[in-house]
Design a protein around this motif. Structure first.
Motif, mmCIF file in Angstrom:
data_model
loop_
_atom_site.group_PDB
_atom_site.id
_atom_site.type_symbol
_atom_site.label_atom_id
_atom_site.label_comp_id
_atom_site.label_asym_id
_atom_site.label_seq_id
_atom_site.Cartn_x
_atom_site.Cartn_y
_atom_site.Cartn_z
ATOM 1 N N ILE A 81 57.003 42.754 45.846
ATOM 2 C CA ILE A 81 55.617 42.442 46.231
ATOM 3 C C ILE A 81 54.832 43.724 46.477
ATOM 4 O O ILE A 81 53.701 43.883 45.984
ATOM 5 C CB ILE A 81 55.586 41.512 47.460
ATOM 6 N N MET A 82 55.407 44.660 47.224
ATOM 7 C CA MET A 82 54.692 45.904 47.517
ATOM 8 C C MET A 82 54.380 46.681 46.244
ATOM 9 O O MET A 82 53.270 47.212 46.089
ATOM 10 C CB MET A 82 55.500 46.766 48.489
ATOM 11 N N VAL A 120 48.490 46.357 41.062
ATOM 12 C CA VAL A 120 47.196 45.669 41.028
ATOM 13 C C VAL A 120 46.084 46.627 41.463
ATOM 14 O O VAL A 120 45.002 46.663 40.851
ATOM 15 C CB VAL A 120 47.217 44.399 41.907
ATOM 16 N N ILE A 121 46.329 47.419 42.491
ATOM 17 C CA ILE A 121 45.331 48.371 42.967
ATOM 18 C C ILE A 121 45.012 49.394 41.869
ATOM 19 O O ILE A 121 43.845 49.653 41.563
ATOM 20 C CB ILE A 121 45.802 49.073 44.255
ATOM 21 N N VAL A 122 46.047 49.965 41.268
ATOM 22 C CA VAL A 122 45.841 50.944 40.195
ATOM 23 C C VAL A 122 45.069 50.316 39.042
ATOM 24 O O VAL A 122 44.081 50.886 38.547
ATOM 25 C CB VAL A 122 47.184 51.517 39.703
ATOM 26 N N VAL A 150 34.679 50.372 42.916
ATOM 27 C CA VAL A 150 35.561 49.327 43.439
ATOM 28 C C VAL A 150 35.745 49.470 44.944
ATOM 29 O O VAL A 150 35.865 50.578 45.465
ATOM 30 C CB VAL A 150 36.952 49.407 42.759
ATOM 31 N N GLU A 151 35.772 48.320 45.623
ATOM 32 C CA GLU A 151 36.189 48.261 47.021
ATOM 33 C C GLU A 151 37.223 47.157 47.131
ATOM 34 O O GLU A 151 36.980 46.029 46.730
ATOM 35 C CB GLU A 151 35.007 47.953 47.934
ATOM 36 N N ILE A 152 38.391 47.505 47.639
ATOM 37 C CA ILE A 152 39.472 46.532 47.823
ATOM 38 C C ILE A 152 39.760 46.439 49.317
ATOM 39 O O ILE A 152 40.061 47.442 49.957
ATOM 40 C CB ILE A 152 40.760 46.964 47.091
#
Length: 106
Positions: free
Chosen positions: A33-34, A40-42, A51-53
């Motif tokens: 998961i990590m 997903v972030i990359v 982008v803001e996550i």
């Protein structure tokens, strides 16, 4: 008041082990998961220009492209029209929460 101690480093393994202690998930599941969240972030940063996550309550990751001539990068003789910047921000609420818990330890 506590003295300043040496910095403690927490890597992915130590975070996974703490999550294991608090949940019923296996090391392998949490690791997967990590790493998937990291992917997903990359991918999100690569796909979009600005982008803001909100990774979890209190933590925001930001990325954006800025024209190189508007940054200090222009002094580095970079042959690119745009420079890529990333940052992480902790919310005031999150900081206050950490400070409150930290002060209870003192």
């Amino acid at each position: 008041m506590r003295g300043i101690s040496n910095k403690k480093y927490y890597n992915q393994d130590s975070v996974i082990r703490q999550v294991m202690e608090r949940t019923n998930y296996s090391y392998k599941e949490i690791y997967s998961i990590m790493n998937t969240v990291g992917d997903v972030i990359v991918d999100t940063f690569v796909q979009d220009e600005n982008v803001e996550i909100k990774l979890f309550p209190g933590l925001k990751l930001n990325s954006r492209y800025i024209q190189t001539d508007q940054t200090v990068s222009k002094n580095l003789d970079i042959n690119s029209k745009y420079s890529f910047f990333m940052s992480a921000t902790l919310s005031d609420y999150f900081k206050k929460k950490v400070r409150k818990l930290h002060n209870k330890k003192l």
